[in-house]
Design a protein around this motif. Sequence first.
Motif, PDB file in Angstrom:
ATOM      1  N   ALA A 137     -39.579 -14.988  32.638  1.00 35.60           N
ATOM      2  CA  ALA A 137     -38.258 -15.390  33.110  1.00 35.60           C
ATOM      3  C   ALA A 137     -37.289 -14.921  32.037  1.00 35.60           C
ATOM      4  O   ALA A 137     -37.322 -15.402  30.906  1.00 35.60           O
ATOM      5  CB  ALA A 137     -38.188 -16.908  33.289  1.00 35.60           C
ATOM      6  N   SER A 138     -36.445 -13.970  32.372  1.00 38.83           N
ATOM      7  CA  SER A 138     -35.673 -13.258  31.360  1.00 38.83           C
ATOM      8  C   SER A 138     -34.385 -13.967  30.940  1.00 38.83           C
ATOM      9  O   SER A 138     -34.267 -14.441  29.819  1.00 38.83           O
ATOM     10  CB  SER A 138     -35.339 -11.865  31.876  1.00 38.83           C
ATOM     11  N   THR A 139     -33.431 -14.017  31.817  1.00 36.12           N
ATOM     12  CA  THR A 139     -32.143 -14.633  31.503  1.00 36.12           C
ATOM     13  C   THR A 139     -31.366 -14.809  32.797  1.00 36.12           C
ATOM     14  O   THR A 139     -31.771 -14.299  33.841  1.00 36.12           O
ATOM     15  CB  THR A 139     -31.327 -13.774  30.534  1.00 36.12           C
ATOM     16  N   GLU A 140     -30.248 -15.514  32.740  1.00 36.36           N
ATOM     17  CA  GLU A 140     -29.444 -15.717  33.941  1.00 36.36           C
ATOM     18  C   GLU A 140     -28.990 -14.370  34.491  1.00 36.36           C
ATOM     19  O   GLU A 140     -28.592 -13.476  33.746  1.00 36.36           O
ATOM     20  CB  GLU A 140     -28.238 -16.604  33.637  1.00 36.36           C
ATOM     21  N   GLY A 141     -29.077 -14.252  35.789  1.00 33.70           N
ATOM     22  CA  GLY A 141     -28.714 -13.007  36.438  1.00 33.70           C
ATOM     23  C   GLY A 141     -29.892 -12.069  36.607  1.00 33.70           C
ATOM     24  O   GLY A 141     -29.771 -11.040  37.278  1.00 33.70           O
ATOM     25  N   GLU A 179     -26.989  -9.658  23.767  1.00 36.96           N
ATOM     26  CA  GLU A 179     -26.796 -10.392  22.522  1.00 36.96           C
ATOM     27  C   GLU A 179     -26.407 -11.840  22.791  1.00 36.96           C
ATOM     28  O   GLU A 179     -26.961 -12.781  22.194  1.00 36.96           O
ATOM     29  CB  GLU A 179     -25.710  -9.705  21.698  1.00 36.96           C
ATOM     30  N   LEU A 180     -25.456 -12.041  23.695  1.00 34.97           N
ATOM     31  CA  LEU A 180     -25.007 -13.394  24.013  1.00 34.97           C
ATOM     32  C   LEU A 180     -26.117 -14.207  24.673  1.00 34.97           C
ATOM     33  O   LEU A 180     -26.271 -15.407  24.414  1.00 34.97           O
ATOM     34  CB  LEU A 180     -23.788 -13.323  24.941  1.00 34.97           C
ATOM     35  N   SER A 181     -26.903 -13.555  25.529  1.00 34.96           N
ATOM     36  CA  SER A 181     -27.992 -14.246  26.216  1.00 34.96           C
ATOM     37  C   SER A 181     -29.069 -14.690  25.241  1.00 34.96           C
ATOM     38  O   SER A 181     -29.638 -15.774  25.363  1.00 34.96           O
ATOM     39  CB  SER A 181     -28.605 -13.329  27.283  1.00 34.96           C
TER      40      SER A 181
END
Length: 328
Positions: free
Chosen positions: A302-306, A45-47
Motif C-alpha cells: 500500500a503505497s500512498t494516498e492517490g 517527498e511530502l508523502s
Amino acid sequence: MVSHPSRRTVRGAFVATAAVVAAAMPTTQATAQPSTADALAKYNELSEKASQLNQDHLKAQGDLAAKQGELDKAKADLANAQKAEESLRGQVDLLTEATYGGARFNQISALLVSDSQQDFLNRMSAINILAADNAEALQKLTDAVNTADAATKTANEATEASKKLLAEIEKKKADLQKQLDEARAQYNSLSAATKTALKNTGDMSSILVPPGTAGKALDFALQQRGKPYVYGSNGPNTWDCSSLIQAAYRYAGVSIGRTSYAQAAAGRSVSRSEVKAGDIIVYYSSQSHVAMAVDNVRAVHASTEGVPVKIADINSIGPISVIRRIEG
C-alpha cells in the motif's frame, strides 16, 4: 503501515507516470517533462514525511494502550493491597485490645495463675502461640502497607506517563494532519494525466503463491490489490502500508506489530539476494514504509494516498532498510 509514494513505491509509479505523461505531450515535451518530474518528486517527498508521522502516531497510540494496561494493573494491585491492609489491621487491633484489656501474655502471669506444672506449660504454649500470631500479623500488616505504598507510586507514575503520551499523541496527530494537507495539496496540483497514471492498479493477474504461512499471507495481500490507501486505516476496504502487512499475517495465523517499526523487528533477518515470497521488506532509514515480497523481484504494498495497493519492483519502492522472514 504507512505507505508513501515518496518511496520508490511512488518512485516506481513516478517513473512510469512521468513516461506516460511525457508521451501524451507532443510539442511541449521538453519543458513539461521536468515540471512533471519535479511535481512528482515533491509529492513523493511530502508523502514520505506523512508516512513517517503516521507511523509515529500509530506507535504512540500503541504505547498509550500498553501504558493504560499498566495503569489498570497498578490500580487493581492497589485495591487488593488496601483490602489486605484493612483486614490485617483488624487482626492486629484485636490482639492489641486483648493485651491492653488485661490479657498479660508473659511468663510471670502464667506462673502466678497456674495451679500445676502442666497447667503452666499449657499456658506458656498458648502465650507463645499468641505472641507468634501477633508478630506474624504485624509483619503481614507491614508488608501490606509497603505493597500499598508501592502500588500507589506505580499507579501515580502510570497516570502521569499516560497523560504525557496523550499530549504526545495529540501533537503527532496535529503534525500528521499538517503534513497530509501539504501532500494532498501537492497531489491536487498534479495534472490529470499524472493522477490517472498514479491510480493505475498495475498487475492484477492471478499469481501462484507457495504453500504455508508465507504463501497464505501473500495471497491475502494480493487480494487487496486495487484498494485505496488511507493513512492510519486498518482495512478491510482501505489500507496503509503496515496495516496491510499485519492483516495479511493475521490471516495466516501469525501476530505481528501494527507499525512498520515493529514489523522491522519481526521474524528473522534475510539478505536481499535471499528474498522470497512472503518476506517483509522495510524501506528508508526511518523504517517508515513496508511491503511484502511476491518473489525475488516484485513486492505488493500500500503505497500512498492517490495510489492503490499494487505490485511494484522491489528495488523501485525505495532504499531498503531491513528484510524480515516470518516463516522458515
